[in-house]
Scaffold this active site. Structure first.
Site, PDB file in Angstrom:
ATOM      1  N   VAL A  29      71.094  39.447  21.452  1.00  0.00           N
ATOM      2  CA  VAL A  29      71.582  38.707  20.293  1.00  0.00           C
ATOM      3  C   VAL A  29      70.394  38.186  19.480  1.00  0.00           C
ATOM      4  O   VAL A  29      69.400  37.716  20.031  1.00  0.00           O
ATOM      5  CB  VAL A  29      72.474  37.530  20.751  1.00  0.00           C
ATOM      6  CG1 VAL A  29      72.975  36.743  19.552  1.00  0.00           C
ATOM      7  CG2 VAL A  29      73.638  38.048  21.569  1.00  0.00           C
ATOM      8  N   GLY A  32      67.786  41.102  15.560  1.00  0.00           N
ATOM      9  CA  GLY A  32      67.650  41.606  14.194  1.00  0.00           C
ATOM     10  C   GLY A  32      68.211  42.990  13.967  1.00  0.00           C
ATOM     11  O   GLY A  32      67.799  43.692  13.033  1.00  0.00           O
ATOM     12  N   LYS A  33      69.175  43.410  14.778  1.00  0.00           N
ATOM     13  CA  LYS A  33      69.734  44.758  14.663  1.00  0.00           C
ATOM     14  C   LYS A  33      70.393  44.978  13.300  1.00  0.00           C
ATOM     15  O   LYS A  33      70.145  45.982  12.633  1.00  0.00           O
ATOM     16  CB  LYS A  33      70.746  44.996  15.793  1.00  0.00           C
ATOM     17  CG  LYS A  33      70.150  44.931  17.186  1.00  0.00           C
ATOM     18  CD  LYS A  33      71.168  45.199  18.263  1.00  0.00           C
ATOM     19  CE  LYS A  33      72.245  44.122  18.317  1.00  0.00           C
ATOM     20  NZ  LYS A  33      71.701  42.789  18.622  1.00  0.00           N
ATOM     21  N   SER A 466     105.191  33.901  51.235  1.00  0.00           N
ATOM     22  CA  SER A 466     105.268  33.583  52.662  1.00  0.00           C
ATOM     23  C   SER A 466     106.316  32.491  52.864  1.00  0.00           C
ATOM     24  O   SER A 466     106.339  31.490  52.154  1.00  0.00           O
ATOM     25  CB  SER A 466     103.905  33.087  53.163  1.00  0.00           C
ATOM     26  OG  SER A 466     103.979  32.701  54.512  1.00  0.00           O
ATOM     27  N   SER A 468     109.541  32.999  52.415  1.00  0.00           N
ATOM     28  CA  SER A 468     110.692  33.221  51.534  1.00  0.00           C
ATOM     29  C   SER A 468     111.918  33.729  52.289  1.00  0.00           C
ATOM     30  O   SER A 468     113.042  33.661  51.784  1.00  0.00           O
ATOM     31  CB  SER A 468     110.325  34.219  50.426  1.00  0.00           C
ATOM     32  OG  SER A 468     109.959  35.480  50.982  1.00  0.00           O
ATOM     33  N   LYS A 470     111.772  36.958  54.005  1.00  0.00           N
ATOM     34  CA  LYS A 470     111.730  38.419  54.015  1.00  0.00           C
ATOM     35  C   LYS A 470     112.006  38.991  55.396  1.00  0.00           C
ATOM     36  O   LYS A 470     112.878  39.845  55.582  1.00  0.00           O
ATOM     37  CB  LYS A 470     110.358  38.921  53.511  1.00  0.00           C
ATOM     38  CG  LYS A 470     109.996  38.525  52.106  1.00  0.00           C
ATOM     39  CD  LYS A 470     108.681  39.134  51.661  1.00  0.00           C
ATOM     40  CE  LYS A 470     107.510  38.736  52.522  1.00  0.00           C
ATOM     41  NZ  LYS A 470     107.259  37.277  52.513  1.00  0.00           N
ATOM     42  N   SER A 538     102.777  41.448  49.360  1.00  0.00           N
ATOM     43  CA  SER A 538     102.356  42.375  48.297  1.00  0.00           C
ATOM     44  C   SER A 538     102.345  41.675  46.937  1.00  0.00           C
ATOM     45  O   SER A 538     103.196  41.931  46.094  1.00  0.00           O
ATOM     46  CB  SER A 538     103.241  43.619  48.268  1.00  0.00           C
ATOM     47  OG  SER A 538     104.609  43.322  48.354  1.00  0.00           O
TER      48      SER A 538
END
Length: 636
Positions: A29, A32-33, A466, A468, A470, A538
């Site tokens: 940065v 001077g490009k 975790s 829930s 399942k 997952s």
């Protein structure tokens, strides 16, 4: 990699005798490009009177050079860039001298815009690397130089800018040039020139500087006008013609449109269709205005083949005696461009030329330290990192090593959910490990096993936090199905982590691999004719979608056990939430690791109000209903 914008507006290169040179300006940065490129445009007398008037007005209103012209404003076109005094996007500019035509790309210096710099460099023949003489080499100088070498640019000029602010010191220039040459010695550049200049004053840009009499080399414009371009080299390479479009305007004409990437072709030449391997010959080469006797690298043409062979968009026509490599696994250098890290096993779309396929990074071999060029062990790639990776695709690709043919050896990686480009890659070589592996076909297949089991195999993928419910719901559902005579198997996440996935932890990379392995095992069990239930947190949507992609339509069902976090934590059947809150467990989903809920699961089971029994009954009805539907379809 997209073609340079504005290239179509350039006149024929031969009109100026030196060919068309594409080059970039890069560096840190405020080196001077933009000012340098603006000065080149100004000194080349390419600006109209009205453009000069606008430049003068803008310089007075928003410029940074007081009463002088602010040449950076010729390039920094975005309002945000002008306000901040930086380059954000890639700015392309065309100009010409008596000796050559040019397309220049002014690339951003900020690290967060590295992807824009790569875009500008991808089609360039040469690079102007700027260094502020008052600051010397910076991290971005090294980063951009390395990326320039990575994309195959071999001709470099080091522009040591702002020499006026450094007192035109010969010793300082010599020290900077020597330091950069030492750094660049291992980057593989064919030529490296160093020029001291002042972009603002024009010293050594277009005319030689009276203030730096000690410098006797070329001006920057002299160097740009004489540096070699790649057109001739591309013509010497073997033929590569990627098919962009199958052109069939009438029943009497079937051609294949595209641009010759390398080499040349003439009517009568024998070619190989890749990746299929079919052989044929070129019957006609057609362009607006009639048939052509030949087509060379860079020519956009339509090819008519002599045989009725199967050719699709993305296929290659290659030289018969020097075909491209065809493989579904290869090693590549990857520049990562996303805020979300790159992890092995996560699925992406890979676009190479005109072909898009499913792909995964199967292994990150190492990351490259930009400052030292050392190879550093890595399990993921962060934003702007460069790594050496193994990549696998679901279909064979045709390609050449990037160092041999950049046009056919590059690719981009695309996020499957957002369609954003997240990575750019350069292929090193194909991996031969898959070329000798041929899937064996057996007489007893999935359909035969399903018929013997008298059921439609499928996988129910339970996902949720975790605690829930399942595993509880899955266990009761399998009991019910088993009692009714269905052949089932339950893959529980915790149980699998005691065996198959025992080597995996709970980092994001390990979670991705955990899902991949379970999906593969589940796919084999469905192939065995079973009704499979998996229970995994997952947490990432992309990985669940990748798991679905391994199954045929109608075989994979995402079941979201939707239980609020506060309910799961109140239950805490294994005491995990308590340990996580105490800092004893890291990367715990829902607390210090995210859970990305399904947007549209096949089945959503809300457990805030429903009982476990209700959930089991609903899922059982779903499975049985699917079996009945399958039986009815078979009866018809």
């Amino acid at each position: 990699m997209d073609a340079v914008q504005g290239a179509a507006e350039a006149p024929e290169a031969s009109a100026h005798g030196g060919g068309l040179l594409r080059f970039i300006t890069c560096g840190s940065v405020d080196d001077g490009k933009s000012t340098l490129l603006g000065r080149l445009l100004y000194d080349a007398s390419t600006l109209k009177e009205d453009q000069l008037a606008v430049l003068a007005a803008d310089s007075s209103r928003i410029g940074t050079q007081g009463s002088r012209l602010d040449f950076a404003l010729l390039v920094d076109g975005l309002a945000a860039e002008r306000e901040q005094g930086i380059t954000i996007d890639v700015a392309y500019r065309f100009f010409a001298t008596k000796r050559r035509t040019f397309i220049a790309a002014d690339t951003p210096g900020h690290e967060q815009y590295t992807r824009n710099m790569i875009t500008g460099a991808s089609t360039a023949d040469a690079a102007v690397v700027l260094i502020d003489a008052t600051k010397g080499m910076l991290k971005q100088t090294r980063r951009h130089s390395f990326l320039v070498s990575l994309v195959g640019i071999r001709n470099i000029v080091l522009a040591v800018n702002k020499m006026d602010l450094a007192g035109y010191s010969h010793e300082l220039f010599r020290d900077i040039a020597s330091q950069y040459a030492g750094f660049a010695a291992h980057l593989g550049f064919d030529s490296l020139a160093a020029i001291p200049l002042s972009a603002l004053d024009g010293d050594n840009v277009h005319t030689r500087s009276a203030s730096m009499h000690w410098y006797q080399g070329p001006t920057l414009l002299d160097w740009l006008e004489t540096v070699p371009v790649h057109d001739e080299r591309l013509r010497m390479l073997p033929l590569r013609f990627p098919v962009q479009w199958v052109n069939r305007p009438s029943p009497d004409f079937r051609g294949f449109a595209g641009t010759v990437a390398s080499g040349c072709m003439r009517p009568g030449d024998r070619v190989r269709i890749q990746p299929s391997g079919a052989e044929t010959f070129i019957k006609r080469i057609v362009r607006k205005g009639g048939d052509m006797p030949a087509a060379f690298a860079g020519d956009a043409v339509t090819v008519v083949l002599g045989d009725e062979v199967d050719v699709s968009r993305g296929d290659f026509l290659s030289a018969l005696d020097a075909p491209a490599t065809v493989a579904d696994q290869f090693e590549a250098r990857v520049v990562w461009m996303s805020d979300d890290p790159l992890y092995p096993s996560r699925p992406y779309w890979l676009k190479s030329g005109r072909r898009t396929v499913n792909a995964r990074v199967t292994r990150i071999k190492h990351r490259i330290d930009i400052n030292t060029m050392a190879s550093v062990p890595a399990t993921r790639l962060e934003l702007n990192a460069v790594g050496l990776c193994n990549i696998g695709t679901d279909q064979p690709l045709s390609f050449d090593p990037y160092e041999e043919n950049a046009a056919t050896g590059c690719f981009i990686l695309i996020d499957r959910l957002t369609n954003a480009t997240v990575g750019a890659g350069m292929i090193s070589f194909g991996l031969g490990r898959a070329q000798h592996v041929h899937p064996q076909r057996f007489t007893v297949d999935k359909a035969a096993r399903a018929a013997l089991n008298a059921q439609k195999p499928c996988l129910l993928w339970f996902t949720g936090l975790s605690g829930s419910g399942k595993s509880t719901i899955a266990n009761l559902l399998e009991q019910r199905l088993h009692h009714e005579g269905y052949r089932t198997y339950l893959l529980d996440g915790d149980n699998l982590r005691g065996g198959l996935n025992r080597d995996l932890g709970f980092t994001e990379a390990d979670r991705i691999e955990n899902v991949r392995r379970v999906a593969e095992v589940g796919r084999m069990m469905v192939d065995a004719g079973l009704i499979v239930i998996t229970t995994l947190i997952s947490p990432f949507r992309a990985d669940r979608d990748a798991a679905r992609g391994r199954f045929s339509p109608g075989e994979f069902y995402e079941v979201y056990i939707d239980t609020p976090l506060e309910v799961c934590e109140a239950r805490d059947p294994k005491g995990l939430y308590k340990k996580a809150r105490a800092g004893q467990i890291r990367n715990f989903t829902g607390l210090d690791s995210p859970y990305v809920a399904p947007e549209s699961p096949d089945i959503r089971v809300g457990m805030q109000d429903a009982s476990v029994e209700d959930a089991v009954e609903r899922l059982y009805a779903f499975v049985v209903g699917r079996q009945t539907a399958s039986d009815n379809a078979a009866a018809k």
